[in-house]
Scaffold this motif. Structure first.
Motif, short mmCIF file in Angstrom:
data_model
loop_
_atom_site.label_atom_id
_atom_site.label_comp_id
_atom_site.label_asym_id
_atom_site.label_seq_id
_atom_site.Cartn_x
_atom_site.Cartn_y
_atom_site.Cartn_z
N ILE A 195 6.19 11.65 -12.92
CA ILE A 195 6.02 11.28 -14.27
C ILE A 195 4.74 11.97 -14.50
O ILE A 195 3.72 11.78 -13.56
CB ILE A 195 5.72 10.08 -14.56
N ASP A 196 4.36 12.51 -15.66
CA ASP A 196 3.10 13.46 -15.77
C ASP A 196 2.27 12.98 -16.90
O ASP A 196 1.20 12.26 -16.71
CB ASP A 196 3.60 15.00 -16.01
N GLN A 197 2.86 12.96 -18.25
CA GLN A 197 2.01 12.60 -19.41
C GLN A 197 3.08 12.27 -20.52
O GLN A 197 4.10 12.64 -20.52
CB GLN A 197 1.04 13.77 -19.62
N SER A 198 2.30 11.70 -21.69
CA SER A 198 3.24 11.54 -22.64
C SER A 198 2.71 12.07 -23.98
O SER A 198 1.32 12.29 -24.01
CB SER A 198 3.22 9.91 -23.01
N ILE A 199 3.61 12.70 -24.77
CA ILE A 199 2.87 13.41 -25.86
C ILE A 199 3.75 12.89 -27.08
O ILE A 199 4.94 12.81 -27.21
CB ILE A 199 3.50 15.00 -25.58
N GLN A 200 2.90 12.69 -28.12
CA GLN A 200 3.46 12.22 -29.41
C GLN A 200 3.47 13.62 -30.31
O GLN A 200 2.57 14.26 -30.66
CB GLN A 200 2.28 11.21 -29.94
N CYS A 201 4.72 13.57 -30.87
CA CYS A 201 4.80 14.64 -31.88
C CYS A 201 5.68 14.27 -33.15
O CYS A 201 6.21 13.55 -33.51
CB CYS A 201 5.96 15.76 -31.17
N SER A 202 5.02 15.26 -34.22
CA SER A 202 5.37 15.04 -35.50
C SER A 202 6.29 16.46 -35.80
O SER A 202 6.34 17.22 -35.02
CB SER A 202 4.54 14.68 -36.63
N ARG A 203 6.70 16.48 -37.23
CA ARG A 203 7.46 17.88 -37.61
C ARG A 203 6.45 19.02 -37.69
O ARG A 203 6.82 20.14 -37.48
CB ARG A 203 7.97 17.64 -38.95
N THR A 204 4.98 18.59 -37.80
CA THR A 204 3.98 19.45 -37.85
C THR A 204 3.08 19.98 -36.54
O THR A 204 2.59 21.05 -36.33
CB THR A 204 3.04 19.43 -39.11
N ASP A 205 2.78 18.78 -35.67
CA ASP A 205 1.94 19.20 -34.77
C ASP A 205 2.21 18.02 -33.46
O ASP A 205 3.08 17.25 -33.61
CB ASP A 205 0.60 18.94 -34.87
N CYS A 206 1.66 18.27 -32.32
CA CYS A 206 1.60 17.33 -30.91
C CYS A 206 0.39 17.24 -30.60
O CYS A 206 -0.56 18.01 -30.76
CB CYS A 206 2.68 18.22 -30.11
N ARG A 207 0.16 16.08 -29.87
CA ARG A 207 -0.75 15.69 -29.26
C ARG A 207 -0.59 14.96 -27.87
O ARG A 207 0.41 14.28 -28.06
CB ARG A 207 -1.93 15.16 -30.22
N ILE A 208 -1.60 15.07 -27.00
CA ILE A 208 -1.40 14.16 -25.80
C ILE A 208 -1.80 12.80 -25.95
O ILE A 208 -2.84 12.68 -26.46
CB ILE A 208 -1.78 14.98 -24.70
#
Length: 634
Positions: free
Chosen positions: A168-181
């Motif tokens: 396991i590395d990291q979790s990323i939260q994404c919407s329809r327009t952008d993503c962020r760690i």
């Protein structure tokens, strides 16, 4: 899973590593794939889409789409597609899970079991760049966003005992327009991939262990004791040096070794022997380094320079090397000799003129006037710093004689300093400087019987090497008399000046220092059999361990371990000192002096006999005239 959030994550991941070429293997409908194509186009990423819903055109999918010259390519694969297993199997057989491809794997169901089933036996390289995207439904902090967890997927070499590793590395939260760690779930982000994968505990590398000085039928314990020992370090020194460095790497990476014992470096440059095993990937490592030739670099990759390889021909200058008469003429150019000779003749004429003027114009003069020849002898004696028993009585005449002596003194000192430094400065060297001159000479040649020397002499395309082998080996009735062991050949060079022995430098220098006196070492002549080359540790060109082992080799160089082992196992120069030899001028230099003295006495004796004959003729002429007159009177 919302497709738009996933699409945004895929684009976000590609932009993070600045990747602009990507293949998308999917089973979406065309309307579902349009948004992803639009995002790729907006981000200036070239993308190609391959449908995995049907079997048509998928038989050679890895050759049709993944066989590319692009340095780095992204590959997006939906593991939920019916033909995903076909693609993963073909990619595994083609060894496409390596550093050249950035794989993004996802499954809408987030089924890690499916990932394990597809990749548990896959040929995933240690340097593979494979990321699995796992969706986490309902864990996002915002209802309009989706949460994804990234996993690093790799194996340390399934064919060598490695197992599939999903970290396991990291979790990323994404919407329809952008993503962020959102969070780092492990410490993978603190190190590079290779640093994370340096522990090769369960891996067993196959290594070609090269031993040429003992039978390969010997027990493995005996071979291992020799390869890892320090006794007789000059025997197979290059191979033992490389093995020592592999042991240092084993301490760092914790891998195991299985040995394949070989006795030849190669048979035809890049084929056969240890090089052949390395080139066809029968082994991962080789104890011996190699010279990177043009044919070899098509199969193997040179990593770090380990030592110098010097194949040399050594011999002592034969005693009958020829008379060196030119050494007494070399201090001055011919024009200087002619000018100095003319000056001495002119000085002799000047002295003769002074003697005559003193006799006619001064009361203090010699009892007789020396002849012109005697005056020239006085001038020549001054040139030899011998002085003269006849000197002018006038002040001007003596000043002229002092000028002659001073000029001769400067010339004499310059001449003698050059001659003495030539005769006594260093031992006599042979005029044979090249392999072709050696081939054309009358010197006897002996050759070391190690395999790589034999292979080079018999297969080299160089004309001078072919000439040497033809004239010094093939011309012998019994060719077995040409091959000698290192110690036997070195001793024969010492005892028989003019005998030439050919071998690798680190082999023979040990025996030279053991059996030779310092003055005998200084007397050695050396000819390079081949251009001095550098040997490198090699690894297969497509090896997944290439980057990791190369970095470790560089690390060993930087911390000094490589140079320490090189100094112990490899000797490329003989240590000599300016005061390590006794000066002995041989007959090749003394003979011209004795011959010139003999010639001088012979000429002097001949002239003396001619003078006696002339005087005798002069005495007999008047007596003959008297006898004739008496006869006429009678």
């Amino acid at each position: 899973m919302t497709h738009l959030a996933l699409y945004r994550l895929l684009v976000f991941n590609l932009l993070e590593i600045n990747l602009r070429d990507v293949l998308v293997f999917h089973c979406w409908s065309e309307p579902e794939a349009y948004p992803l194509a639009g995002m790729m186009s907006e981000s200036h990423i070239y993308s190609q889409y391959i449908q995995l819903q049907q079997d048509a055109g998928l038989a050679n999918i890895h050759k049709d789409y993944l066989d590319s010259d692009i340095t780095k390519m992204g590959v997006i694969l939906d593991l939920g597609c019916p033909q995903a297993a076909l693609l993963t199997n073909q990619s595994s057989r083609a060894r496409l899970y390596n550093r050249r491809f950035h794989w993004l794997l996802f499954d809408e169901m987030g089924n890690l079991t499916n990932l394990a089933e597809l990749f548990v036996r896959a040929n995933i390289s240690l340097d593979a760049d494979v990321t699995y995207i796992e969706p986490r439904e309902g864990e996002a902090t915002d209802e309009e966003e989706e949460l994804f967890v990234l996993h690093d997927v790799y194996s340390k070499g399934s064919h060598l005992g490695g197992r599939l590793n999903v970290t396991i590395d990291q979790s990323i939260q994404c919407s329809r327009t952008d993503c962020r760690i959102k969070d780092y779930l492990s410490d993978l982000h603190e190190r590079t991939r290779l640093q994370q994968r340096m522990d090769l505990t369960n891996i067993t590398f196959r290594m070609a262990a090269l031993v040429s000085v003992m039978p390969l039928t010997s027990k493995e314990e005996i071979l291992m004791r020799f390869l890892s020992g320090e006794e007789d370090a000059h025997l197979d020194s290059i191979s033992r040096l490389g093995y020592r460095l592999i042991l240092h790497m084993q301490d760092l990476l914790h891998f195991n070794l299985s040995f394949t014992w070989v006795g030849d470096w190669s048979i035809q440059d890049a084929f056969g022997g240890a090089m052949g095993l390395l080139g066809n990937e029968s082994v991962e490592l080789c104890s011996s380094p190699f010279i990177p030739t043009w044919n070899r670099i098509h199969y193997v990759h040179p990593m770090v320079e380990l030592a110098e390889f010097r194949a040399v021909c050594i011999f002592r200058t034969p005693h009958n090397a020829g008379i060196k008469a030119t050494v007494f003429l070399e201090p001055f150019m011919p024009s200087v000799w002619l000018a100095f000779g003319a000056l001495l003749v002119l000085s002799g004429c000047l002295l003769w003129l002074i003697f005559r003027l003193e006799q006619h114009g001064m009361q203090r003069c010699l009892d007789f006037v020396p002849s012109l020849l005697t005056s020239c002898q006085i001038s020549f004696g001054a040139a030899c710093i011998q002085g003269s028993y006849l000197l002018p009585k006038s002040t001007g005449g003596r000043l002229a004689f002092i000028a002659i002596m001073l000029t001769s003194f400067l010339m004499y000192n310059y001449y003698t300093s050059i001659v003495v430094s030539t005769l006594l400065g260093s031992p006599v060297r042979s005029n044979i400087r090249t392999v072709q001159q050696l081939a054309d000479s009358s010197l006897d040649v002996g050759i070391d019987n190690v395999p790589f020397t034999k292979a080079y002499l018999t297969s080299s395309p160089r004309p001078d090497i072919r000439s040497l082998y033809r004239q010094k080996v093939e011309s012998k009735r019994d060719q077995s008399t040409v091959w000698y062991g290192p110690e036997e050949g070195v001793l024969k060079v010492r005892d028989q000046p003019g005998f030439v022995y050919i071998s690798e430098g680190s082999f023979i220098y040990h025996h030279v220092e053991k059996h030779y006196l310092p003055r005998e070492i200084s007397d050695l002549n050396e000819i390079m059999l081949r251009h001095e080359g550098t040997v490198y540790h090699m690894i297969h060109l497509n090896s997944s361990y290439r980057e990791l082992i190369t970095q470790l080799e560089v690390r060993l160089v930087e911390c000094g371990l490589t140079s320490k082992q090189r100094r112990f196992f490899s000797k490329t120069r003989l240590q000599t000192y300016s005061n390590s030899f006794v000066i002995q001028v041989g007959m090749e230099y003394a003979a011209p002096l004795f011959l010139s003295l003999l010639a001088g006495y012979s000429i002097a004796l001949l002239v003396l006999l001619l003078e006696l004959a002339w005087k005798r003729t002069e005495r007999q002429a008047p007596m003959t005239m008297r006898s004739s007159l008496l006869l006429q009177e009678q």
